[in-house]
Design a protein around this motif. Structure first.
Motif, PDB file in Angstrom:
ATOM      1  N   GLU A   1       0.816  -1.214   0.000  1.00 31.26           N
ATOM      2  CA  GLU A   1       0.000   0.000   0.000  1.00 31.26           C
ATOM      3  C   GLU A   1       0.855   1.271   0.000  1.00 31.26           C
ATOM      4  OE1 GLU A   1      -0.813  -1.805   4.213  1.00 31.26           O
ATOM      5  OE2 GLU A   1      -0.083  -2.505   2.240  1.00 31.26           O
ATOM      6  N   ASP A   2       2.082   1.171   0.499  1.00 30.01           N
ATOM      7  CA  ASP A   2       2.974   2.338   0.481  1.00 30.01           C
ATOM      8  C   ASP A   2       3.539   2.571  -0.924  1.00 30.01           C
ATOM      9  OD1 ASP A   2       2.616   2.553   3.287  1.00 30.01           O
ATOM     10  OD2 ASP A   2       4.127   0.987   3.567  1.00 30.01           O
TER      11      ASP A   2
ATOM     12  N   ALA B   1       2.957  10.231  -7.530  1.00 28.88           N
ATOM     13  CA  ALA B   1       3.935  10.542  -8.577  1.00 28.88           C
ATOM     14  C   ALA B   1       3.283  10.621  -9.944  1.00 28.88           C
ATOM     15  CB  ALA B   1       5.038   9.485  -8.586  1.00 28.88           C
ATOM     16  N   ALA B   2       2.372   9.709 -10.216  1.00 24.48           N
ATOM     17  CA  ALA B   2       1.699   9.707 -11.511  1.00 24.48           C
ATOM     18  C   ALA B   2       0.853  10.955 -11.684  1.00 24.48           C
ATOM     19  CB  ALA B   2       0.837   8.450 -11.641  1.00 24.48           C
ATOM     20  N   ILE B   3       0.154  11.357 -10.628  1.00 24.98           N
ATOM     21  CA  ILE B   3      -0.683  12.557 -10.698  1.00 24.98           C
ATOM     22  C   ILE B   3       0.177  13.795 -10.910  1.00 24.98           C
ATOM     23  CG2 ILE B   3      -2.212  14.053  -9.354  1.00 24.98           C
ATOM     24  CD1 ILE B   3      -3.330  11.506  -8.046  1.00 24.98           C
TER      25      ILE B   3
ATOM     26  N   ALA C   1      -1.800   1.417  -9.216  1.00 19.50           N
ATOM     27  CA  ALA C   1      -1.713   2.874  -9.086  1.00 19.50           C
ATOM     28  C   ALA C   1      -1.507   3.529 -10.445  1.00 19.50           C
ATOM     29  CB  ALA C   1      -0.575   3.245  -8.136  1.00 19.50           C
ATOM     30  N   LEU C   2      -0.618   2.982 -11.251  1.00 15.70           N
ATOM     31  CA  LEU C   2      -0.345   3.570 -12.557  1.00 15.70           C
ATOM     32  C   LEU C   2      -1.575   3.513 -13.451  1.00 15.70           C
ATOM     33  CD1 LEU C   2       3.245   2.165 -13.258  1.00 15.70           C
ATOM     34  CD2 LEU C   2       2.614   4.387 -12.296  1.00 15.70           C
TER      35      LEU C   2
ATOM     36  N   SER D   1      -4.575   3.698 -12.584  1.00 16.82           N
ATOM     37  CA  SER D   1      -5.670   4.527 -12.092  1.00 16.82           C
ATOM     38  C   SER D   1      -5.526   5.996 -12.481  1.00 16.82           C
ATOM     39  CB  SER D   1      -5.763   4.416 -10.562  1.00 16.82           C
ATOM     40  OG  SER D   1      -4.651   5.051  -9.937  1.00 16.82           O
ATOM     41  N   VAL D   2      -4.390   6.365 -13.087  1.00 18.01           N
ATOM     42  CA  VAL D   2      -4.127   7.760 -13.447  1.00 18.01           C
ATOM     43  C   VAL D   2      -4.062   7.870 -14.971  1.00 18.01           C
ATOM     44  CG1 VAL D   2      -2.466   9.655 -13.263  1.00 18.01           C
ATOM     45  CG2 VAL D   2      -2.904   8.178 -11.288  1.00 18.01           C
ATOM     46  N   PRO D   3      -4.685   8.890 -15.561  1.00 18.18           N
ATOM     47  CA  PRO D   3      -4.748   8.997 -17.012  1.00 18.18           C
ATOM     48  C   PRO D   3      -3.462   9.515 -17.646  1.00 18.18           C
ATOM     49  CG  PRO D   3      -5.886  10.851 -16.029  1.00 18.18           C
ATOM     50  CD  PRO D   3      -5.491   9.944 -14.895  1.00 18.18           C
ATOM     51  N   GLY D   4      -2.365   8.788 -17.421  1.00 13.89           N
ATOM     52  CA  GLY D   4      -1.090   9.104 -18.046  1.00 13.89           C
ATOM     53  C   GLY D   4      -0.559   7.883 -18.757  1.00 13.89           C
ATOM     54  N   ARG D   5       0.625   8.023 -19.335  1.00 15.16           N
ATOM     55  CA  ARG D   5       1.287   6.914 -20.032  1.00 15.16           C
ATOM     56  C   ARG D   5       2.512   6.534 -19.209  1.00 15.16           C
ATOM     57  NH1 ARG D   5       0.222   5.934 -25.368  1.00 15.16           N
ATOM     58  NH2 ARG D   5      -0.446   8.090 -25.734  1.00 15.16           N
ATOM     59  N   PHE D   6       2.657   5.250 -18.887  1.00 16.86           N
ATOM     60  CA  PHE D   6       3.715   4.822 -17.973  1.00 16.86           C
ATOM     61  C   PHE D   6       4.395   3.552 -18.476  1.00 16.86           C
ATOM     62  CE2 PHE D   6       0.371   6.934 -15.522  1.00 16.86           C
ATOM     63  CZ  PHE D   6       1.092   7.999 -15.017  1.00 16.86           C
ATOM     64  N   VAL D   7       5.616   3.340 -17.982  1.00 20.71           N
ATOM     65  CA  VAL D   7       6.353   2.106 -18.214  1.00 20.71           C
ATOM     66  C   VAL D   7       6.802   1.598 -16.854  1.00 20.71           C
ATOM     67  CG1 VAL D   7       8.380   1.037 -19.257  1.00 20.71           C
ATOM     68  CG2 VAL D   7       7.167   2.859 -20.482  1.00 20.71           C
ATOM     69  N   LEU D   8       6.393   0.392 -16.492  1.00 16.86           N
ATOM     70  CA  LEU D   8       6.855  -0.194 -15.236  1.00 16.86           C
ATOM     71  C   LEU D   8       8.212  -0.841 -15.474  1.00 16.86           C
ATOM     72  CD1 LEU D   8       6.187  -0.958 -12.235  1.00 16.86           C
ATOM     73  CD2 LEU D   8       5.517  -3.193 -13.145  1.00 16.86           C
TER      74      LEU D   8
END
Length: 477
Positions: free
Chosen positions: A105-106, A114-116, A145-146, A148-155
């Protein structure tokens, strides 16, 4: 925000457009038309379909969404905690002592915040260098988390608490890689470092990356941690590819830079980090000499700002400072800057796209993905005049000047306000994480971690004495 409903065409009208297609191109009074998830057209006075939503971009700068190729998003809940750390203190706190305390959860809380903040600052794509994934549950939390935010991400999957050969060999890891690899809105990399052990224990992790067809991102050239030996091991074993991303690369030899250049890799420069934490001097000057592609990153909010405006500004400053300092040491004077503002804007946009192998991102051209940022702030005296648009982006603009952000054709920020984002929920999660960490560490350890000892300072002996002229005048009377 019904005017920006999904599927409705959108046009940004009359802005100063930086298409990032070639050189210092600037389109004055131009429009950017978006249809679906793509840019349909760029140019002045564009005809648009009936019912197109319109944003007034006049007086503003329209540019591609920025791309951060290396950010430890899970650490964002600890924003500013390590402001006075060196890299050694960072390693001790996260790797040896308290990084182990982070629960799934952390990780979720840090990634969410960070995504926001990335989207809010016009950073539409972020590589989450997620080396706190101690268990599959931690990885699931990061992904949730990634998403849930309307961005583009790479894990970029990593785990600093175990050898990479161990966690890359698990079925859970392979399953997640298989589901995310090559994804559009959420992609996948493997994140681990090569420490130079003669036995090359990272070999198995590289073999897994090759088998899965996913890129490796690695902290290279970090003073006292990763060295030329790691680069040599990667090269000699055939694991350096055009998709490999070398982060920092600030303390390598010419031989290592030659190997990176010859194999087509790219380097993610985190200037604020390198010049403050101590990985080595930000290497943009030597990367240009070797023709190595560059992208920008901010590293971690446990120290620095989570935007790329500060990254561009600091990168220009560090590169130019070194150039002047070396010239002065020769008794010479620099009369022309080598690194220009348009180059760092390129690194923050198209450079990131090149690093990620995304030729559909990083520029404003018909057919490209609609990741678009409008910089405009009618309430700021710094918003005018815009004489040199590239210089304005690199030296004048701030995250508060980001008026509108579009990701994949979707308006996620408009008129300086986030759209469809629950900031209150993110705040509650982060507050719970901070309270948990603080209470589990105890007040003494919490305070000591945030306030490392200050080294003693010796004042140099001064051979000069000085008599104020007024004292002389007094004696004369």
């Amino acid at each position: 925000m019904s005017e920006f409903e999904p599927g409705r065409p959108l046009v940004l009208r009359g802005g100063t457009v930086l298409p990032m297609t070639a050189g210092r191109e600037v389109l004055d009074g131009a429009d950017v038309l978006i249809e679906g998830d793509r840019i349909a057209a760029v140019g002045p006075g564009l005809p648009v379909p009936d019912g197109t939503a319109e944003i007034d971009a006049s007086g503003g700068i329209v540019m591609p969404g920025m791309i951060d190729t290396h950010r430890h998003m899970w650490q964002t809940a600890m924003r500013g905690y390590g402001a006075d750390w060196t890299l050694t203190q960072y390693f001790v706190w996260y790797y040896l002592e308290h990084g182990k305390r982070f629960r799934p959860e952390d990780v979720h809380a840090g990634n969410l915040l960070a995504a926001i903040e990335a989207v809010d600052a016009g950073v539409t794509t972020v590589v989450d260098w997620s080396h706190g994934l101690q268990t599959p549950a931690h990885a699931d939390a990061a992904v949730d988390a990634l998403r849930s935010v309307p961005g583009r991400f790479v894990l970029a999957y990593g785990n600093i608490q175990a050898p990479p050969a161990e966690w890359t060999g698990t079925p859970e890891f392979r399953d997640l890689a298989g589901r995310l690899a090559g994804g559009d809105m959420l992609g996948f990399q493997i994140a681990f470092d090569v420490l130079g052990d003669p036995s090359f224990p990272e070999k198995a992790a590289f073999e897994t990356a090759r088998d899965l067809g996913v890129p490796v991102t690695t902290h290279a050239g970090v003073w006292g941690a990763t060295s030329d030996e790691g680069i040599k091991q990667m090269h000699d074993n055939g694991f350096m590819t055009p998709e490999t991303v070398y982060v920092h690369a600030a303390s390598l030899s010419a031989d290592s830079y030659h190997r990176i250049a010859a194999t087509g890799g790219s380097i993610s420069v985190s200037t604020e980090s390198e010049q403050s934490a101590g990985q080595g001097y930000p290497p943009t000057w030597v990367l240009r000499d070797h023709g190595i592609p560059v992208s920008l990153s901010m590293d971690t909010s446990v120290w620095w700002s989570g935007d790329l405006f500060s990254a561009m500004r600091t990168t220009l400053g560090a590169d130019r400072c070194r150039m002047h300092l070396e010239a002065h040491g020769r008794g010479d004077t620099v009369t022309h800057c080598s690194l220009r503002a348009d180059q760092v804007v390129d690194w923050a946009t198209r450079g990131g796209a090149r690093t990620l192998g995304r030729d559909d991102l990083g520029s404003l051209e018909a057919g490209k993905k609609a990741d678009v940022v409008l910089i405009k702030n009618d309430h700021s005296p710094v918003s005018f005049p815009v004489l040199n648009p590239y210089g304005h982006v690199a030296f004048q603009a701030q995250r508060g000047d980001v008026h509108t952000v579009v990701v994949n054709g979707r308006v996620v920020k408009h008129d300086h306000r986030l759209v469809g984002v629950d900031l209150s929920a993110a705040r509650r999660e982060v507050e719970a994480t901070v309270e948990y960490l603080r209470s589990s560490m105890g007040e003494e350890a919490w305070a000591a971690g945030m306030n490392p000892d200050i080294p003693g300072t010796k004042i140099l002996d001064n051979p000069y004495t000085y008599t104020d002229y007024r004292s002389d005048a007094t004696r004369a009377r």
